[in-house]
Design a protein around this motif. Sequence first.
Motif, short mmCIF file in Angstrom:
data_model
loop_
_atom_site.label_atom_id
_atom_site.label_comp_id
_atom_site.label_asym_id
_atom_site.label_seq_id
_atom_site.Cartn_x
_atom_site.Cartn_y
_atom_site.Cartn_z
N ARG A 58 -7.81 9.25 3.11
CA ARG A 58 -9.27 9.16 3.19
C ARG A 58 -9.77 7.73 2.99
O ARG A 58 -10.75 7.32 3.60
CB ARG A 58 -9.87 10.08 2.13
N GLN A 59 -9.08 6.97 2.15
CA GLN A 59 -9.52 5.61 1.80
C GLN A 59 -8.35 4.61 1.88
O GLN A 59 -8.04 3.93 0.90
CB GLN A 59 -10.09 5.60 0.37
N PRO A 60 -7.72 4.48 3.04
CA PRO A 60 -6.56 3.57 3.12
C PRO A 60 -6.91 2.12 2.79
O PRO A 60 -6.07 1.38 2.28
CB PRO A 60 -6.07 3.73 4.56
N GLU A 61 -8.16 1.73 3.07
CA GLU A 61 -8.55 0.35 2.74
C GLU A 61 -8.57 0.14 1.23
O GLU A 61 -8.22 -0.94 0.76
CB GLU A 61 -9.90 -0.01 3.37
N VAL A 103 -6.60 1.72 -0.92
CA VAL A 103 -5.19 1.67 -1.30
C VAL A 103 -4.66 0.26 -1.06
O VAL A 103 -3.98 -0.32 -1.92
CB VAL A 103 -4.36 2.73 -0.55
N SER A 104 -4.99 -0.31 0.09
CA SER A 104 -4.56 -1.68 0.41
C SER A 104 -5.17 -2.70 -0.53
O SER A 104 -4.50 -3.64 -0.97
CB SER A 104 -4.92 -2.02 1.85
N ALA A 108 0.84 -1.20 0.00
CA ALA A 108 0.00 0.00 0.00
C ALA A 108 0.87 1.25 0.00
O ALA A 108 0.53 2.26 -0.64
CB ALA A 108 -0.94 -0.01 1.20
N HIS A 109 1.99 1.19 0.70
CA HIS A 109 2.90 2.34 0.72
C HIS A 109 3.42 2.66 -0.69
O HIS A 109 3.47 3.83 -1.08
CB HIS A 109 4.07 2.06 1.67
N TRP A 135 0.80 7.37 -6.23
CA TRP A 135 -0.38 8.21 -6.34
C TRP A 135 -0.08 9.65 -5.91
O TRP A 135 -0.42 10.61 -6.62
CB TRP A 135 -1.52 7.64 -5.49
N ASN A 136 0.55 9.80 -4.76
CA ASN A 136 0.85 11.15 -4.25
C ASN A 136 1.83 11.90 -5.14
O ASN A 136 1.73 13.11 -5.28
CB ASN A 136 1.36 11.06 -2.82
N ARG A 137 2.77 11.17 -5.74
CA ARG A 137 3.72 11.84 -6.64
C ARG A 137 2.98 12.41 -7.85
O ARG A 137 3.21 13.55 -8.24
CB ARG A 137 4.81 10.87 -7.08
#
Length: 96
Positions: free
Chosen positions: A71-74, A76-77, A51-52, A58-60
């Motif tokens: 907001r939606q870490p699940e 991302v995982s 996920a990291h 994504w953030n880049r």
Amino acid sequence: MTDDQVAAAVRALINRYDPEGLLGMGAPEDEYDSEVGDLAALVCGEEEITAHAVGSIWNRWFNDVSDWCTRQPEQVSEIADALERLRGRRQRSDLP
């Protein structure tokens, strides 16, 4: 799996989630292709997809203005897990 097949599978996955809601607002199907290219490179790589790693890509691309990862870490995982499964299938299909 060919690189094109990997990219198509990754695009379908990301478009299904539409993390930024852009497709829902009428953006074209290729809206996330820059991110898809980098995520597909992970699928074609040797390292486990986490996920990291997904969040970093994504953030880049969104210059840290997206809050999807927090907001939606699940999601991302879930995407990381799906990409990791795809990476495993790709590796198995490359075996002689």
